[in-house]
Design a protein around this motif. Structure first.
Motif, mmCIF file in Angstrom:
data_model
loop_
_atom_site.group_PDB
_atom_site.id
_atom_site.type_symbol
_atom_site.label_atom_id
_atom_site.label_comp_id
_atom_site.label_asym_id
_atom_site.label_seq_id
_atom_site.Cartn_x
_atom_site.Cartn_y
_atom_site.Cartn_z
ATOM 1 N N LEU A 89 8.166 25.359 6.119
ATOM 2 C CA LEU A 89 7.967 26.462 7.067
ATOM 3 C C LEU A 89 9.078 27.500 6.985
ATOM 4 C CD1 LEU A 89 6.861 24.458 10.242
ATOM 5 C CD2 LEU A 89 5.413 25.486 8.476
ATOM 6 N N PHE A 90 9.904 27.452 5.958
ATOM 7 C CA PHE A 90 11.061 28.337 5.842
ATOM 8 C C PHE A 90 10.667 29.800 6.030
ATOM 9 C CE2 PHE A 90 14.085 30.858 3.317
ATOM 10 C CZ PHE A 90 15.289 30.431 3.850
ATOM 11 N N ARG A 91 11.150 30.397 7.123
ATOM 12 C CA ARG A 91 10.932 31.806 7.475
ATOM 13 C C ARG A 91 9.460 32.188 7.604
ATOM 14 N NH1 ARG A 91 15.939 34.340 3.864
ATOM 15 N NH2 ARG A 91 17.521 33.173 4.996
ATOM 16 N N GLY A 92 8.566 31.209 7.530
ATOM 17 C CA GLY A 92 7.166 31.458 7.819
ATOM 18 C C GLY A 92 6.380 32.159 6.731
ATOM 19 N N PHE A 93 7.029 32.520 5.605
ATOM 20 C CA PHE A 93 6.317 33.313 4.599
ATOM 21 C C PHE A 93 5.813 32.475 3.427
ATOM 22 C CE2 PHE A 93 10.346 33.181 2.364
ATOM 23 C CZ PHE A 93 10.039 33.394 1.023
ATOM 24 N N TRP A 94 6.211 31.189 3.373
ATOM 25 C CA TRP A 94 5.764 30.345 2.259
ATOM 26 C C TRP A 94 4.383 29.807 2.612
ATOM 27 C CZ3 TRP A 94 8.572 30.985 -1.872
ATOM 28 C CH2 TRP A 94 8.328 30.194 -2.985
ATOM 29 N N GLU A 95 3.344 30.566 2.262
ATOM 30 C CA GLU A 95 2.005 30.296 2.768
ATOM 31 C C GLU A 95 1.476 28.933 2.349
ATOM 32 O OE1 GLU A 95 -1.177 31.056 5.172
ATOM 33 O OE2 GLU A 95 0.724 32.135 4.999
ATOM 34 N N ASN A 96 1.759 28.504 1.131
ATOM 35 C CA ASN A 96 1.328 27.170 0.737
ATOM 36 C C ASN A 96 2.099 26.107 1.517
ATOM 37 O OD1 ASN A 96 -0.818 26.443 -0.892
ATOM 38 N ND2 ASN A 96 0.458 25.761 -2.589
ATOM 39 N N GLY A 97 3.286 26.435 1.972
ATOM 40 C CA GLY A 97 4.033 25.539 2.840
ATOM 41 C C GLY A 97 3.388 25.405 4.208
ATOM 42 N N ASN A 98 2.824 26.497 4.717
ATOM 43 C CA ASN A 98 2.088 26.424 5.977
ATOM 44 C C ASN A 98 0.925 25.438 5.870
ATOM 45 O OD1 ASN A 98 3.629 28.286 7.450
ATOM 46 N ND2 ASN A 98 2.483 30.025 6.655
ATOM 47 N N LEU A 99 0.228 25.477 4.733
ATOM 48 C CA LEU A 99 -0.895 24.556 4.537
ATOM 49 C C LEU A 99 -0.390 23.119 4.372
ATOM 50 C CD1 LEU A 99 -3.934 24.258 4.256
ATOM 51 C CD2 LEU A 99 -3.701 24.667 1.801
ATOM 52 N N LEU A 100 0.714 22.943 3.668
ATOM 53 C CA LEU A 100 1.299 21.622 3.507
ATOM 54 C C LEU A 100 1.667 21.025 4.866
ATOM 55 C CD1 LEU A 100 2.671 19.267 2.017
ATOM 56 C CD2 LEU A 100 4.617 20.757 1.582
ATOM 57 N N PHE A 101 2.276 21.829 5.734
ATOM 58 C CA PHE A 101 2.629 21.317 7.056
ATOM 59 C C PHE A 101 1.371 21.001 7.861
ATOM 60 C CE2 PHE A 101 4.226 21.291 11.361
ATOM 61 C CZ PHE A 101 5.458 20.651 11.224
ATOM 62 N N SER A 102 0.333 21.795 7.698
ATOM 63 C CA SER A 102 -0.942 21.513 8.369
ATOM 64 C C SER A 102 -1.515 20.183 7.912
ATOM 65 C CB SER A 102 -1.943 22.643 8.088
ATOM 66 O OG SER A 102 -1.468 23.890 8.558
ATOM 67 N N ASN A 103 -1.391 19.899 6.623
ATOM 68 C CA ASN A 103 -1.838 18.609 6.110
ATOM 69 C C ASN A 103 -1.107 17.466 6.801
ATOM 70 O OD1 ASN A 103 -3.534 19.866 4.286
ATOM 71 N ND2 ASN A 103 -2.125 19.699 2.556
ATOM 72 N N ALA A 104 0.219 17.617 6.907
ATOM 73 C CA ALA A 104 1.013 16.568 7.539
ATOM 74 C C ALA A 104 0.613 16.383 8.997
ATOM 75 C CB ALA A 104 2.496 16.915 7.430
ATOM 76 N N LEU A 105 0.348 17.470 9.665
ATOM 77 C CA LEU A 105 0.025 17.426 11.088
ATOM 78 C C LEU A 105 -1.368 16.852 11.339
ATOM 79 C CD1 LEU A 105 0.866 18.280 14.002
ATOM 80 C CD2 LEU A 105 -0.280 20.462 13.538
ATOM 81 N N PHE A 106 -2.345 17.314 10.570
ATOM 82 C CA PHE A 106 -3.749 17.006 10.879
ATOM 83 C C PHE A 106 -4.389 15.942 9.994
ATOM 84 C CE2 PHE A 106 -3.801 21.547 12.505
ATOM 85 C CZ PHE A 106 -3.937 21.206 13.834
ATOM 86 N N LEU A 107 -4.064 15.931 8.700
ATOM 87 C CA LEU A 107 -4.847 15.130 7.754
ATOM 88 C C LEU A 107 -4.225 13.783 7.401
ATOM 89 C CD1 LEU A 107 -6.172 17.788 5.196
ATOM 90 C CD2 LEU A 107 -7.058 17.149 7.456
ATOM 91 N N VAL A 108 -2.898 13.680 7.451
ATOM 92 C CA VAL A 108 -2.268 12.403 7.102
ATOM 93 C C VAL A 108 -2.423 11.459 8.286
ATOM 94 C CG1 VAL A 108 -0.143 11.240 6.451
ATOM 95 C CG2 VAL A 108 -0.637 13.528 5.553
ATOM 96 N N GLU A 109 -3.298 10.475 8.109
ATOM 97 C CA GLU A 109 -3.630 9.553 9.203
ATOM 98 C C GLU A 109 -2.923 8.213 9.019
ATOM 99 O OE1 GLU A 109 -6.174 10.000 11.931
ATOM 100 O OE2 GLU A 109 -5.395 11.988 11.486
#
Length: 832
Positions: A812-832
């Motif tokens: 999420l560094f400075r919010g501009f690493w867009e593929n990082g935003n998706l990676l964090f979303s994966n961690a939050l929502f998809l990794v069960e």
């Protein structure tokens, strides 16, 4: 008769304008106590009411609904023709279609207080404005005949107000220069950042924050020739003014360098006369594109940073040399330096006008740089990329034919043949903002000095994770201005809905579905329904799972409408891969999120998590500060996020977290927070997986220590960067079958900003890791470069029924690493 005429004239003046008051006349405590934000606005209001040399424009509001203000300062005649002057200025650089008869003026923009706790900046804005319009200051009046000054007294009103209100709360009648007084110990999260604890001075290009977006909209309406960004730094530092330090980006123009040199010469003479300490040419470089000095430079202006010692100084502070630095001292230094900017802009007005126009002409007709065309393959992530480019006024188009080509391939870092297809994004360099375009898209940037103040790589194709190419020449292909997007087909009786998982909009849709109590499944492998391919991670919403949802089709379509590429399925029977009722589509559990903040947690990294949750995906979270952690019942949550920090958990608190994980909880630990699990029983995070790896690393250190015995002291700072990484892009291999990687592509390019690294873990899932002979972009110290090989960047460690997701790098560094935003979303929502 003359006495009567003079008396009449006196009363006419009273009816018109009264004399504008100086800051100290209007504010009794000016220079002695921090000024409240409403007092700053009141001061400028009285200037506007009492002078026709200044006009006000409110250009927006902050998150906390404070005004964002710009003030135009020039002669009354210029201000009456302000809009015509603006249009003519833009016409001369090719950004407005028609010419008018207005005389050209030099546009100078002065920005103060982007960091809210740097109060010497905003306080000096009052003094600078007054001296520019002061009727008794004939010198400034002469400057303003040919100059339009745009003065923004506070780029960060929310952060400034947080700091100012705190300082007022802890201030008494007497000042406390001793550094141990609470006046010099600002509490977490501090006033430096904005509402979401974002550093606005790193956001000029990325424009993630509301204040930046509003300011940049006005900036691009004016396109100033000179921009001065007014700051403060540690209070023991002397004053800094240009020229900047190396590295200068190779796209910095000679006239920009020359102005830097001249401003240093003239400002030093003024400071010499006063006996003030200063330095230049050190520390603050011109490389990273998202600063208040570099971004204007990449838009043709002379961008400059000014730094006064003052952070943590409160109203007065005792320096190491025994002197006391007061708030008034800081105001005086800034005022002298910034008025000099306007003075030199007047002296150099003809040169500035000539060079500024030539800059934009060259951009359109003979742009510099290795590549002339950039092609980003069609992807849902391009929607967000297009938003960023539009905010920066970078012109784009879309391919409207199919053609075989060859060019530089970002993901493989080599030349490669490819096929351009309809809807691929095309960015041609021959446009007004050619330099900015090349700076943001160039894969490799030449560093003239490795001692950089910030990250050294940021290439957008790698940040967005979209396959991209660069061509050295113009692209001979038919283009169109809009994407061809077909609306989803409507069905009267849907069995299920499929929502591709491939961008931040996917995460926002899932956020809405969870908040609407809709049950959602996620595909764990590729599945086919006729010609429709369901990718890994794809969201599945079935009627069978949501039998109690009234008006199923209408309700779901309303929730997922942002994801324009969703598909309604009329049957759950797959042609290949498994039917929707099979085991490849587990139900997703809605996260109940707790985020830790407070003392010990890096405030900026906390802000990045907060902003992501609140603004990017709009998903609820609870926050608790560390001092209140013992009061939390972790059983009320299933997801705990630990931003970068130095937590110092007690043994009891560690046991509480262990118990939370063992019972099925998920912890997402970012950066330094992973250290809470290092070498602890039950977890698998260690620096080295084997004794051989540990021994090899120790041997390298000992050999280096022997060699270092013969080195001199003078080169120690430069040698230290051999183990340093200010911010570089690192190629990572991924386990594409793991939910943490869904939607990322074939590889993940991580922005690494620390030297922290762990060899591939034993007993945990090394989902994203740095391979041998990895590709990299930007500066990495030669000692560090080899040691990063075969280290893990993102891993999942199971503990009891739960898990810890280690994020060694911050996605999420400075919010501009867009593929990082998706990676964090994966961690939050998809990794069960």
């Amino acid at each position: 008769m003359n006495r009567f005429f003079n008396l009449l004239l006196f009363f006419v003046c009273l009816i018109g304008f009264s004399q504008p008051k100086s800051p100290s006349e209007f504010l009794p405590n000016y220079g002695k106590q921090v000024t409240y934000y409403h007092q700053v606005e009141a001061y400028f209001d009285q200037l506007v009411k009492n002078s026709d040399w200044i006009q006000h424009q409110k250009y927006g509001e902050t998150t906390q609904e404070r005004n964002l203000n710009a003030y135009y300062i020039s002669t009354p005649e210029n201000l009456k023709n302000l809009e015509e002057i603006r249009k003519n200025h833009l016409y001369e650089i090719g950004l407005f279609p028609t010419k008018n008869n207005s005389k050209s003026k030099t546009i100078v923009w002065l920005s103060f207080n982007v960091h809210g706790n740097e109060i010497g900046a905003i306080e000096s804005a009052l003094s600078v404005a007054y001296e520019l319009i002061n009727p008794n200051n004939k010198e400034t009046k002469k400057w303003l005949e040919d100059i339009i000054v745009i003065l923004d007294p506070c780029l960060n009103p929310d952060g400034f107000s947080r700091y100012a209100n705190w300082l007022r709360d802890v201030s008494g009648k007497k000042t406390h220069p001793g550094v141990s007084d609470r006046e010099h110990m600002e509490p977490w999260p501090g006033g430096r950042q904005n509402h979401y604890v974002y550093d606005l001075n790193r956001d000029w290009a990325w424009q993630t924050q509301l204040e930046t977006q509003l300011r940049m909209d006005l900036y691009h309406q004016w396109m100033p020739m000179v921009h001065a960004d007014v700051h403060e730094m540690g209070y023991n530092e002397p004053y800094f003014f240009p020229p900047a330090a190396e590295p200068y980006h190779e796209q910095i123009a000679p006239f920009q360098r020359d102005f830097h040199k001249k401003i240093g010469e003239i400002t030093s003479k003024k400071f010499d006369k006063e006996g003030w300490m200063y330095y230049s040419g050190e520390r603050f470089d011109l490389f990273y594109p998202s600063y208040g000095d570099t971004y204007p430079c990449y838009n043709g202006a002379v961008g400059m940073t000014y730094e006064q010692g003052g952070i943590g100084a409160g109203r007065a502070v005792l320096l190491k040399n025994g002197e006391v630095l007061t708030l008034q001292d800081r105001i005086n230094h800034h005022t002298k330096a910034i008025l000099t900017v306007v003075e030199l802009s007047n002296v150099q007005k003809d040169v500035l006008t000539k060079e500024f126009r030539a800059y934009f002409k060259d951009n359109r007709t003979k742009p510099k740089g290795k590549y002339q065309t950039y092609i980003v393959k069609n992807s849902p992530k391009n929607l967000e990329l297009s938003v960023l480019l539009n905010r920066n006024r970078i012109e784009t188009a879309f391919a409207d034919e199919t053609k075989k080509l060859s060019g530089y391939h970002y993901q493989s870092n080599k030349e490669k043949s490819f096929t351009i297809e309809p809807n691929d994004l095309i960015i041609k360099v021959d446009q007004p903002r050619a330099v900015l375009t090349q700076v943001l898209f160039e894969p490799h940037h030449k560093l003239t000095d490795s001692l950089s103040y910030d990250i050294t790589a940021w290439s957008l194709p790698l940040a967005y994770g979209v396959e991209s190419f660069a061509l050295k020449g113009n692209l001979p292909v038919k283009t169109k201005t809009r994407l061809d997007v077909s609306p989803p087909a409507k069905v009267a009786n849907a069995y299920a809905y499929y929502i591709p998982w491939d961008s931040r909009s996917s995460a926002r849709v899932l956020s809405l579905l969870h908040q609407g109590n809709i049950k959602v499944r996620s595909a764990r492998k590729e599945v086919y329904f006729g010609d429709l391919k369901i990718e890994r991670g794809g969201l599945i919403v079935t009627k069978g799972d949501n039998s109690k949802v009234q008006n199923f089709e209408e309700t779901i379509q309303n929730l997922i409408k942002e994801k324009y590429d969703y598909v309604a399925l009329e049957s759950g029977f797959a042609s290949k891969g498994g039917d929707l009722g099979g085991e490849s589509y587990p139900l997703l559990k809605a996260p109940k999120v707790l985020v830790l903040g407070g003392s010990g947690v890096n405030n900026i990294d906390f802000g990045q998590v907060w902003f992501f949750m609140d603004q990017v995906i709009e998903y609820p979270m609870s926050t608790v500060e560390m001092q209140h952690f013992n009061r939390v019942n972790l059983a009320e949550y299933n997801t705990l996020i630990l931003p970068e920090g130095w937590y110092g958990f007690s043994d009891t608190q560690k046991s509480s977290i262990d118990n939370f994980i063992s019972k099925g909880g998920k912890v997402i630990a970012i950066g330094g927070a992973v250290g809470q699990f290092e070498d602890r029983p039950g977890y698998h995070l260690t620096k080295f997986a084997t004794e051989d790896e540990k021994a090899e690393a120790q041997k390298f250190i000992e050999e280096q220590e022997l060699l270092d015995r013969f080195l001199d002291f003078e080169g120690s700072e430069r040698r230290s960067i051999s183990g340093y990484i200010p911010g570089a892009i690192i190629e990572n291999n991924i386990d594409s079958s793991h939910p943490l990687t869904f939607g990322l592509g074939e590889k993940y390019f991580s922005l690494k900003t620390t030297d922290s690294n762990f060899k591939l873990l034993k007993g945990a899932q090394n989902v994203i890791y740095v391979p041998k002979n990895y590709q990299s972009f930007g500066f990495i110290g030669n000692k560090l470069k080899k040691s990063i090989q075969e280290t893990v960047s993102f891993a999942v460690d199971y503990h009891g029924n739960g898990k810890v997701i280690y994020m060694i790098d911050n996605p999420l560094f400075r919010g501009f690493w867009e593929n990082g935003n998706l990676l964090f979303s994966n961690a939050l929502f998809l990794v069960e």
